[in-house]
Structures are given as structure tokens and as C-alpha cells.
Write an enzyme that holds these catalytic residues in place. Structure first.
Site, PDB file in Angstrom:
ATOM      1  N   TYR A  25       0.097  -1.079   0.116  1.00  0.00           N
ATOM      2  CA  TYR A  25       0.002  -0.048  -0.010  1.00  0.00           C
ATOM      3  C   TYR A  25       0.537   1.166   0.343  1.00  0.00           C
ATOM      4  O   TYR A  25       1.789   1.383   0.942  1.00  0.00           O
ATOM      5  CB  TYR A  25      -1.240   0.290   1.209  1.00  0.00           C
ATOM      6  CG  TYR A  25      -1.741   0.758   1.558  1.00  0.00           C
ATOM      7  CD1 TYR A  25      -1.681   2.009   1.847  1.00  0.00           C
ATOM      8  CD2 TYR A  25      -2.746   1.413   0.449  1.00  0.00           C
ATOM      9  CE1 TYR A  25      -2.095   3.158   2.491  1.00  0.00           C
ATOM     10  CE2 TYR A  25      -3.847   2.430   0.418  1.00  0.00           C
ATOM     11  CZ  TYR A  25      -3.254   3.730   1.901  1.00  0.00           C
ATOM     12  OH  TYR A  25      -4.435   4.674   1.233  1.00  0.00           O
TER      13      TYR A  25
ATOM     14  N   ASP B 198       9.604   3.320  -0.621  1.00  0.00           N
ATOM     15  CA  ASP B 198       8.140   3.822  -0.037  1.00  0.00           C
ATOM     16  C   ASP B 198       8.892   3.038   1.684  1.00  0.00           C
ATOM     17  O   ASP B 198       8.016   2.072   1.886  1.00  0.00           O
ATOM     18  CB  ASP B 198       6.931   3.450  -0.505  1.00  0.00           C
ATOM     19  CG  ASP B 198       5.863   3.738   0.637  1.00  0.00           C
ATOM     20  OD1 ASP B 198       4.768   3.599   0.353  1.00  0.00           O
ATOM     21  OD2 ASP B 198       6.042   4.419   1.490  1.00  0.00           O
TER      22      ASP B 198
ATOM     23  N   LYS C 217       4.932   9.331   8.360  1.00  0.00           N
ATOM     24  CA  LYS C 217       4.545   8.752   9.554  1.00  0.00           C
ATOM     25  C   LYS C 217       5.739   9.259  10.924  1.00  0.00           C
ATOM     26  O   LYS C 217       5.573  10.981  11.392  1.00  0.00           O
ATOM     27  CB  LYS C 217       4.303   7.910   9.968  1.00  0.00           C
ATOM     28  CG  LYS C 217       3.390   6.742   8.978  1.00  0.00           C
ATOM     29  CD  LYS C 217       3.286   5.694   8.462  1.00  0.00           C
ATOM     30  CE  LYS C 217       2.094   5.312   8.029  1.00  0.00           C
ATOM     31  NZ  LYS C 217       0.529   5.032   8.018  1.00  0.00           N
TER      32      LYS C 217
END
Ligand code: KE4
Length: 427
Positions: A144, A239, A267
Site C-alpha cells: 500500500y 516507500d 508518519k
């Protein structure tokens, strides 16, 4: 007037917000029951709107590596806010943040700050396409990368949780440029290069996959991707929105010793505020406007509060021994869980990378998308609620990671292990 409950709070939210949530995975759909409305958090604990306290292993899906409401991060935000919340102009804090990322992540020579992981991955892919002049990208089933159109093809996280790994609304035009490979399967990547090698702008991968649950790269997988990309002048994008500043200062690329051409971060980077980034080789990054022709922009990019929070967070994780301590505690976390699960009457296995961990309700090994899908999500839902009843807040989906923070001390870990033992006994 009856006291509100999570159900009534959720019903009220559903009248004005689709599903009552601003991000689908919060909806508890896959574990059942009504989402819990939270009100505050401190250290390893989070408190709901009824004042009930839980030990938190969601950690806002990764950002809270120091624990919630860390004093120096809060103080930095308060101080920055007093000087204004957004200027839409250059600030020295953005330069300091960019220099800190460059100093921590050796493959990053230049970096652009954005507001979310999705923005970072979308922009990195557009940059790779602009730099190479090619249109296709390779992603891995179950990984994802946010909700950009290019990525919502066999995606993980909430897309997988709700059984819509490929989202309606993504046009055929977008979908045709996204090629799918299998995580931990270099042959599946070789086949795509054989078929469309000179059309592939980039391969984007979560170096440690966190959105099928945690999947660890098998020896040779990441170096193999590096070699395949080099062979075809395709860019390799890591990623690291989850793994960046999670597995160490240099993220997964430092942990596994493989340098990508572009890296996305998020994050942890913002210490809980909306800050993300993408960066890499200067010759690639200088293709970005206003230096080059590839366009990307953002009103709140490099926001002063977010950079203040991020710099305060970085100051803590850069202290000597921070990751050694966290990773040591993560090892005992795994050992505690294995001890608590031993003799369980249900199939289980554990994958861990640093302070990222998933208990799969599957015999295992869970090494790719297909084996992750074999997990018993209903059993996970029962486990989730059994733990919640014992004051432990896990991700409301089997296909997510559990995160440890530096605030999760021995007492909290011992209580968690006991709760696991009791929860599993009742499954
Ligand atoms: P955001 O746009 O949510 O900041 O980041 C997207 C993203 C990109 N790359 C990776 C590897 C990610 O894990 C994410 C987002 N992660 C999910 C949880 N697995 C965020 C939680 C949510 O969607 O509510």
C-alpha cells in the site's frame, strides 16, 4: 439525556462523515463492533471518550515512536504555534529538516517536504516518470502506497481489509500503467521487465511490507530489485513511510544495505503532525519545478508546526542508543508473544522487523500476498476484541502492523503478554 456511547458517537458521525471515519481502516469493519472514539493519549497509553485507558500498539499507525504527547515534541509545537501556524513562504526549519533527512538517509541528496505519505508516493512516481520519460510502474500486490490512483491496484491496508484491493474510480488509463508483481518473488519482476522493460519508469516497494501485516524481505529480494532496475535504467523507489526512522535512522535501506534512487518518508517524520517527504539523487530531484519541468506543490508543505514537531522528534531518535534500546525491547516483545501463544489451539505465526510486528492467525510462513490472505481474519477479529476487553488496543485489521514505542516499558509489556495468554485461551 442518556450518556453517549461509542455506538451513539459513531451513529452521529455517520450522519455527516462516510462510515463515520476519515480513514476507512478506523471503522472496525473487519473486526466488527463500533469504532472507539479516542480523546487523549500519553506515552504508551490512549484514553477513549469514556475515560477508559488502553495500552496502544497502533501508535497512530506508526508516527508515535516516542510515545504519545512526548514533552519536547508538544513544547516545540506550542512554541511554533505562538509564532504563527502557516506562512506559505520559506522557513529555515524546512532547510534544517531537509538537512537532517539528508544526513540520516545516505541515498537522499535532496528532498521535498509534503503533507502526507500519499502525496510523497504520488509525487515520487510522477518524478520518476518525468525523469525517465517512461510511463509504467511496478508495484507489488498487497503493498500500500497511499490512495493515489496508480497505487489502488491490488493494494494493501484498508483496501485489502475491505476486499477492494482495486478501487472503482481508478481509470483504465491509470490502471494499465501499473504492473503487478509478487512481494519476495524476483521472477515475477523479471517477467515484467522481459515484457515491458524499457517502458518501466520505476519499481516502488515497501522494503518491509507493513500493509499485508508485516512481511519481511527474504535474502536477495531487495538487492535483486536493485540489480534488475540498474539493468534497465528503471528507478527503484523505497516507500519508507512506515519503515523510515522506524527501523533506524536510515530506515530499511540502512537496515538491509540497499540504496534506492528515491525514498518516500512520512508518519514518524512529522512527530504526529502532517509531514512527509520524498527525496533521492540530486540529478533526479532537480527535475522538480522550479528547477526542472516536473510539477508538484502544496499550500502547507513544510508547515512550521509540522517541521517543529518533526525536528523535536528527530532530536530524540538521533540520541545514541535509541534504536538499540527499542529493538532490544522489540525482541523481548516477540519472545513474550511467542511464550503467550505457545500451546494455543489456533494456528499462528509472527513476523517482525525491528519494532514492527504482526501476529498472523495462519500456520505460516507468511511471506507474500497469497500466504497473508490465508490468515483467519474472523479469528483475528475475536482476538482483537478479547485484547480490547483487557485494555490492549491493537490495529483493527489483520492486515496491519503493530508498533512499539520507546514509552512501552517492561510493566506495560508484561501486562500485554498476560492479556495475550488470556485472550488466546478463550479463542
Ligand atoms: P498517508 O497518506 O496515509 O500519510 O500515507 C500513505 C502510506 C504510504 N505508504 C505506506 C507504506 C503506508 O503504510 C501508508 C499509509 N499507511 C496506512 C496504514 N497502513 C495509514 C492508516 C490509514 O490509512 O488510516
Amino acid at each position: 439525556m442518556t450518556a453517549p456511547s461509542h455506538e451513539s458517537r459513531h451513529a452521529r458521525a455517520c450522519r455527516v462523515i462516510p462510515g463515520g471515519v476519515n480513514s476507512p481502516v478506523r471503522a472496525f469493519r473487519s473486526v466488527g463492533g463500533s469504532p472507539i472514539f479516542m480523546r487523549s493519549a500519553k506515552g504508551p497509553r490512549i484514553t477513549d471518550a469514556d475515560g477508559r485507558e488502553y495500552i496502544d500498539f497502533v501508535c497512530s499507525w506508526g508516527p508515535m515512536i516516542l510515545g504519545h504527547a512526548y514533552p519536547s515534541v508538544v513544547a516545540a509545537i506550542v512554541k511554533a504555534a505562538a509564532d504563527g501556524t502557516s506562512f506559505g513562504a520559506c522557513t529555515e526549519a524546512e532547510t534544517e529538516m531537509a538537512e537532517a533527512i539528508r544526513d540520516c538517509v545516505p541515498s537522499v541528496e535532496k528532498v521535498r517536504l509534503v503533507c502526507s505519505g500519499t502525496e510523497a508516493t504520488m509525487s515520487a512516481v510522477r518524478l520518476a516518470r518525468g525523469y525517465t520519460g517512461r510511463e509504467k510502474i511496478v508495484k507489488f500486490r498487497g503493498c500500500y502506497h497511499g490512495h493515489g490512483d496508480s497505487f489502488l491496484i491490488q493494494a494493501g491496508s484498508g483496501a485489502l481489509t475491505f476486499g477492494n484491493p482495486s478501487s472503482p474510480g481508478v481509470t483504465r488509463g491509470s490502471a494499465q500503467d501499473t504492473l503487478l508483481a509478487e512481494y519476495n518473488d524476483l521472477d515475477s519482476v523479471r517477467a515484467l521487465f522481459k515484457a515491458c522493460g524499457d517502458e518501466i519508469a520505476a519499481v516502488i516497494v515497501e522494503p518491509v511490507a507493513g500493509n499485508m501485516g508485516v512481511l519481511v524481505p527474504e535474502p536477495g529480494f531487495l538487492p535483486g530489485l536493485r540489480a534488475l532496475c540498474d539493468g534497465r535504467k528503471t528507478l527503484l523507489i523505497f516507500d519508507e513511510v512506515i519503515t523510515g526512522f522506524r527501523l533506524g535512522l536510515a530506515g530499511a535501506q540502512g537496515y538491509y544495505g540497499v540504496a534506492p534512487d528515491l525514498t518516500t518518508l512520512g508518519k514518524i517524520l512529522g512527530g504526529g503532525l502532517p509531514l512527509a517527504a520524498y527525496g533521492g539523487r540530486a540529478d533526479i530531484m532537480d527535475q522538480l519545478s522550479p528547477v526542472g519541468p516536473v510539477y508538484q506543490a502544496g499550500t502547507l508543505a513544510g508547515n512550521p508546526l509540522a517541521t517543529a514537531a518533526g525536528l523535536a522528534m528527530l532530536a530524540e531518535v538521533r540520541k545514541p542508543g535509541f534504536y538499540d534500546t527499542l529493538n532490544r525491547r522489540s525482541e523481548s516483545w516477540e519472545a513474550d508473544l511467542r511464550g503467550a501463544l505457545k500451546g494455543a489451539s489456533v494456528p499462528w505465526c509472527i513476523n517482525r522487523a525491528g519494532s514492527l510486528l504482526t501476529v498472523f492467525f495462519a500456520a505460516g510462513p507468511v511471506r507474500d500476498y497469497a500466504s497473508a490472505l490465508k490468515s483467519d481474519t474472523k479469528l483475528y477479529g475475536r482476538f482483537f476484541h478479547a485484547m480490547l476487553d483487557r485494555g490492549i488496543y491493537l490495529a483493527p485489521s489483520q492486515f496491519e502492523a503493530a508498533f512499539l514505542s520507546a514509552a512501552h516499558d517492561d510493566q506495560v509489556m508484561a501486562r500485554t503478554a498476560e492479556a495475550v495468554k488470556q485472550a488466546v485461551a478463550g479463542l
